[in-house]
Design a protein around this motif. Structure first.
Motif, short mmCIF file in Angstrom:
data_model
loop_
_atom_site.label_atom_id
_atom_site.label_comp_id
_atom_site.label_asym_id
_atom_site.label_seq_id
_atom_site.Cartn_x
_atom_site.Cartn_y
_atom_site.Cartn_z
N LEU A 36 0.83 -1.20 0.00
CA LEU A 36 0.00 0.00 0.00
C LEU A 36 0.87 1.25 0.00
O LEU A 36 0.62 2.20 -0.76
N GLY A 37 1.90 1.27 0.84
CA GLY A 37 2.77 2.44 0.92
C GLY A 37 3.49 2.73 -0.38
O GLY A 37 3.62 3.89 -0.77
N SER A 38 3.96 1.70 -1.05
CA SER A 38 4.66 1.94 -2.31
C SER A 38 3.72 2.44 -3.40
O SER A 38 4.08 3.29 -4.20
N SER A 39 2.47 1.95 -3.42
CA SER A 39 1.53 2.45 -4.42
C SER A 39 1.14 3.90 -4.13
O SER A 39 0.97 4.70 -5.05
N VAL A 40 1.03 4.26 -2.86
CA VAL A 40 0.74 5.66 -2.51
C VAL A 40 1.94 6.54 -2.87
O VAL A 40 1.77 7.65 -3.38
N GLY A 47 6.86 16.36 -3.35
CA GLY A 47 7.05 16.99 -2.06
C GLY A 47 6.13 16.48 -0.96
O GLY A 47 6.34 16.79 0.21
N ALA A 48 5.11 15.71 -1.30
CA ALA A 48 4.15 15.25 -0.30
C ALA A 48 4.78 14.26 0.68
O ALA A 48 4.52 14.33 1.89
N LEU A 49 5.62 13.36 0.19
CA LEU A 49 6.25 12.38 1.08
C LEU A 49 7.19 13.07 2.06
O LEU A 49 7.25 12.69 3.23
N GLU A 50 7.90 14.08 1.58
CA GLU A 50 8.80 14.81 2.47
C GLU A 50 8.02 15.52 3.57
O GLU A 50 8.42 15.54 4.73
N LEU A 51 6.87 16.09 3.22
CA LEU A 51 6.04 16.76 4.22
C LEU A 51 5.48 15.78 5.24
O LEU A 51 5.45 16.06 6.44
N MET A 52 5.05 14.61 4.77
CA MET A 52 4.54 13.59 5.69
C MET A 52 5.66 13.10 6.62
O MET A 52 5.44 12.92 7.81
N PHE A 53 6.85 12.90 6.06
CA PHE A 53 7.98 12.46 6.88
C PHE A 53 8.33 13.53 7.91
O PHE A 53 8.56 13.22 9.08
N MET A 54 8.34 14.79 7.48
CA MET A 54 8.64 15.88 8.40
C MET A 54 7.60 15.94 9.53
O MET A 54 7.96 16.09 10.70
N GLY A 55 6.34 15.78 9.19
CA GLY A 55 5.30 15.78 10.21
C GLY A 55 5.47 14.65 11.20
O GLY A 55 5.33 14.84 12.41
N GLY A 56 5.79 13.48 10.70
CA GLY A 56 6.02 12.34 11.58
C GLY A 56 7.21 12.55 12.49
O GLY A 56 7.15 12.24 13.69
#
Length: 70
Positions: A36-40, A47-56
């Motif tokens: 699921l994560g790889s398909s998302v 830039g969305a993955l970087e923002l999610m990682f930063m939030g986490g």
């Protein structure tokens, strides 16, 4: 890494430290989560993955520092 991990698994299984049902449940969850994560990740905007990682990471650092103050 697989041979040392397999050897450790065998040794711990002999000692009775291995819960096979828990291991199977974790394996299924890991497989589903990675698929699921790889398909998302492939379809995510730039830039969305970087923002999610930063939030986490901000959340984890907040929780860590909150427990240190006590």
């Amino acid at each position: 890494m697989l041979p040392p991990s397999a050897a450790a698994l065998v040794a711990h299984r002999r000692l009775g430290n291995v819960d096979a049902r828990m291991g199977a449940a974790l394996a299924v969850g890991t497989a589903l989560g990675s698929a699921l994560g790889s398909s998302v990740a492939v379809d995510a905007p730039r830039g969305a993955l970087e923002l999610m990682f930063m939030g986490g990471m901000l959340f984890l650092s907040y929780r860590t520092f909150r427990t240190v103050r006590r």
